[in-house]
Design a protein around this motif. Structure first.
Motif, mmCIF file in Angstrom:
data_model
loop_
_atom_site.group_PDB
_atom_site.id
_atom_site.type_symbol
_atom_site.label_atom_id
_atom_site.label_comp_id
_atom_site.label_asym_id
_atom_site.label_seq_id
_atom_site.Cartn_x
_atom_site.Cartn_y
_atom_site.Cartn_z
ATOM 1 N N CYS B 281 5.010 -2.099 -3.145
ATOM 2 C CA CYS B 281 6.074 -1.025 -2.559
ATOM 3 C C CYS B 281 7.390 -1.569 -2.300
ATOM 4 O O CYS B 281 7.565 -2.728 -1.907
ATOM 5 C CB CYS B 281 5.479 -0.531 -1.432
ATOM 6 N N CYS B 284 7.690 -1.487 2.151
ATOM 7 C CA CYS B 284 6.991 -2.361 2.692
ATOM 8 C C CYS B 284 6.670 -3.811 1.938
ATOM 9 O O CYS B 284 6.206 -4.778 2.734
ATOM 10 C CB CYS B 284 5.625 -1.854 3.265
ATOM 11 N N GLN B 289 -1.712 0.492 0.815
ATOM 12 C CA GLN B 289 -1.331 0.811 2.082
ATOM 13 C C GLN B 289 -2.542 1.815 2.144
ATOM 14 O O GLN B 289 -2.852 2.754 1.312
ATOM 15 C CB GLN B 289 -0.036 1.552 2.010
ATOM 16 N N HIS B 306 4.726 3.497 -1.487
ATOM 17 C CA HIS B 306 3.530 4.268 -0.937
ATOM 18 C C HIS B 306 4.053 5.502 -0.340
ATOM 19 O O HIS B 306 5.042 5.842 -0.324
ATOM 20 C CB HIS B 306 2.951 3.428 0.257
ATOM 21 N N CYS B 309 5.441 5.552 2.650
ATOM 22 C CA CYS B 309 6.428 4.647 2.896
ATOM 23 C C CYS B 309 7.932 5.396 2.044
ATOM 24 O O CYS B 309 8.786 4.860 2.170
ATOM 25 C CB CYS B 309 6.503 3.266 2.113
HETATM 26 ZN ZN LIG Z 1 4.770 0.700 1.260
#
Ligand SMILES: [Zn+2]
Lengths: 212, 311
Positions: B281, B284, B289, B306, B309
């Motif tokens: 990702c 993050c 996730q 994600h 995210c």
């Molecule tokens: Zn993420």
């Protein structure tokens, strides 16, 4: 079926096999994994007989996996493998003049099957003649069939509940001539179990149990 | 009095005309009153009808007379000046009691406000048109009304043209194979195989993408009767998510006048899933996730995120 990784998890210091398995169960449940039935994988060893040259005979392993209950897998030691109908067991009985069952060498792993998103996790107790010898962990990422694609992702997942016991990419994939970008098949999983069973068979004393 | 001259209204004729309107209204009322009351009691049926008809005729004649009178007066009233910017509403400014009924100043303000609104709406519309690849933005604007008119013409594109556009797009991406089927008449169904990662079934209407469903590389794409299965969702949560996002992408990439550009943009976006399991990702930095890989791809940068995210 997706990419699988089978590894052995050592028994925790001062704990029994069952206690270590329980800890793993708890960790998975804390992650949000859901129990989804049981599983087993077993393996019988056969010696090829009537070897005229007197060289050490090759071993044949016949394995079963609860994921594919209608099939039977046969693998030669270090050689080719095949996947057949479950009737193959009957055939082996008929072939007993050529292949002799090494009694007492049967190894199996039984345990609980967990699902977490697209992952299947199987925590098994490896037993030989009904005495616990170790713990097997199989992780399958069902959404992907290319080990080279999803290995890092699988590793991240395994680290979340295996910590420092997270294995490296299984050699069954790295040793393939075609590389890491060919789709996996069920024999890849079975050869990983075979390798693990071989290690367990050799280890006489349970690590952590101290005395014999 | 000077004001009255300016406006060009003959006030005397005006008040006479108002009286005439009142007269007309009451004579019309009389017509309907007599119709409502019907025939009055007389000895013979013939007598009854006769009286009723005479009464009805008299009433109609008085309506006619009053109407003529009103028409005559209306020519005398004259027309109000049209030079006033607000036309007849400008007459409101003549009201001597401004303080009590500030209608005129309120009207002027509303007029200015609506002028400004129109100007800004024009600016906003031209800005939004520059991003017309967004279907959802278009639907909110004025072109929502235009779209149904555009669509029928592009819905009847020749089959050969659709085939050409699709094969040209297929050649653009070597790691993506596009097979075209026509299982139900002229509408095409595309089977997109992206590397060894996923298979997408794209249902077309002419060159418009109607719906899409994404499944794993190793999942079935044919149903038991051997036909392309365009309905069943993937067994895997990762691809169910990708299907959701692909449906969002269909709503995002929209340009009714150039449907081929839309298909190409969508395929370019879909192609970024070639590394679905390999890209961490962008936010993050992780692969997983909640057990899922980064299933979202930014529409502009194609970066992996994600679902949780991406904001
Ligand atoms: Zn993420």
């Amino acid at each position: 079926m997706g990419v699988t990784c089978v590894c052995q998890v050592p028994v925790s210091e001062g704990k029994s096999v069952q206690q270590t398995v329980d800890i793993l169960h708890k960790k998975l449940e804390q992650l949000g994994a859901v129990k989804q039935g049981n599983f087993w994988v077993d393996c019988e060893t056969y010696h090829a007989t009537g070897n005229a040259t007197g060289q050490p005979s090759k071993l044949l392993y016949v394995m079963h996996n609860s994921e594919t209950p209608l099939s039977c897998m046969a693998l030669f030691e270090g050689g080719p493998g095949l996947s057949a109908d479950a009737n193959f067991d009957v055939l082996m009985v008929k072939l007993k003049s050529h292949f002799q069952n090494a009694k007492g060498h049967k190894v199996e792993s039984r345990g609980v099957r967990y699902r977490y998103c697209d992952f299947l996790v199987k925590i098994g107790t490896v037993a030989m003649s009904s005495s616990a010898r170790g713990i097997s962990v199989e992780v399958e990422y069902c959404a992907c069939v290319i080990p080279g694609d999803c290995w890092n992702l699988m590793k991240e997942f395994m680290q979340s509940f295996l910590g420092s016991n997270t294995p490296e990419l299984p050699t069954v994939f790295t040793s393939k001539a075609e590389g890491l970008s060919v789709p996996v098949d069920c024999m890849d999983t079975m050869s990983q179990y075979l390798e693990l069973f071989g290690r367990v068979r050799k280890q006489q004393v349970l690590p952590g149990s101290g005395v014999r | 009095m000077a004001d009255v001259m300016n406006v060009g209204v003959n006030l005397e004729a005006f008040s006479l005309a108002i009286n005439a309107i009142q007269a007309l209204r009451s004579s019309v009322t009389r017509v309907f009153d007599s119709l409502k009351d019907g025939m009055k009691n007389k000895e013979t049926l013939e007598g009854r009808e006769k009286v009723f008809i005479t009464e009805f005729q008299d009433n109609l004649q008085s309506v006619n007379r009053d109407l003529n009178e009103l028409e005559r007066l209306s020519t005398l009233v004259g027309r109000p000046s049209e030079s006033h910017p607000l036309h007849n509403s400008g007459l409101l400014s003549l009201d001597p009691v401004q303080d009590k009924t500030p209608l005129y100043s309120q009207l002027l303000q509303a007029y200015k406000w609506s002028n400004k609104l129109q100007y800004h709406a024009g600016l906003a519309s031209s800005l939004l048109n520059q991003q017309s690849l967004k279907r959802s933005a278009n639907q909110m604007g004025t072109s929502a009304k235009r779209r149904p008119k555009v669509q029928p013409s592009t819905l009847v594109l020749p089959i050969q043209y659709v085939d050409d556009v699709i094969s040209r797009i297929g050649r653009m991406f070597p790691d993506m194979s596009i097979e075209l089927f026509r299982p139900n008449g002229t509408s095409a169904v595309l089977l997109v195989t992206l590397g060894k990662v996923l298979k997408a079934i794209v249902v077309m209407r002419s060159l418009f993408i109607d719906r899409t469903i994404v499944r794993g590389f190793h999942e079935n794409i044919y149903s038991e009767d051997g036909k392309l299965d365009i309905w069943s969702k993937s067994n895997y949560q990762a691809f169910q998510k990708v299907t959701d996002h692909a449906t969002t992408a269909l709503l995002h990439y929209q340009l009714p006048q150039m449907p081929d550009v839309v298909v190409r943009s969508f395929m370019t976006w879909l192609r970024s899933y070639i590394k679905l399991f390999q890209n961490p990702c962008q936010r993050c930095g992780k692969f997983l996730q909640e057990g899922l890989p980064p299933t979202w791809r930014d529409f502009r940068t194609l970066e992996a995120f994600h679902d949780t995210c991406r904001q």
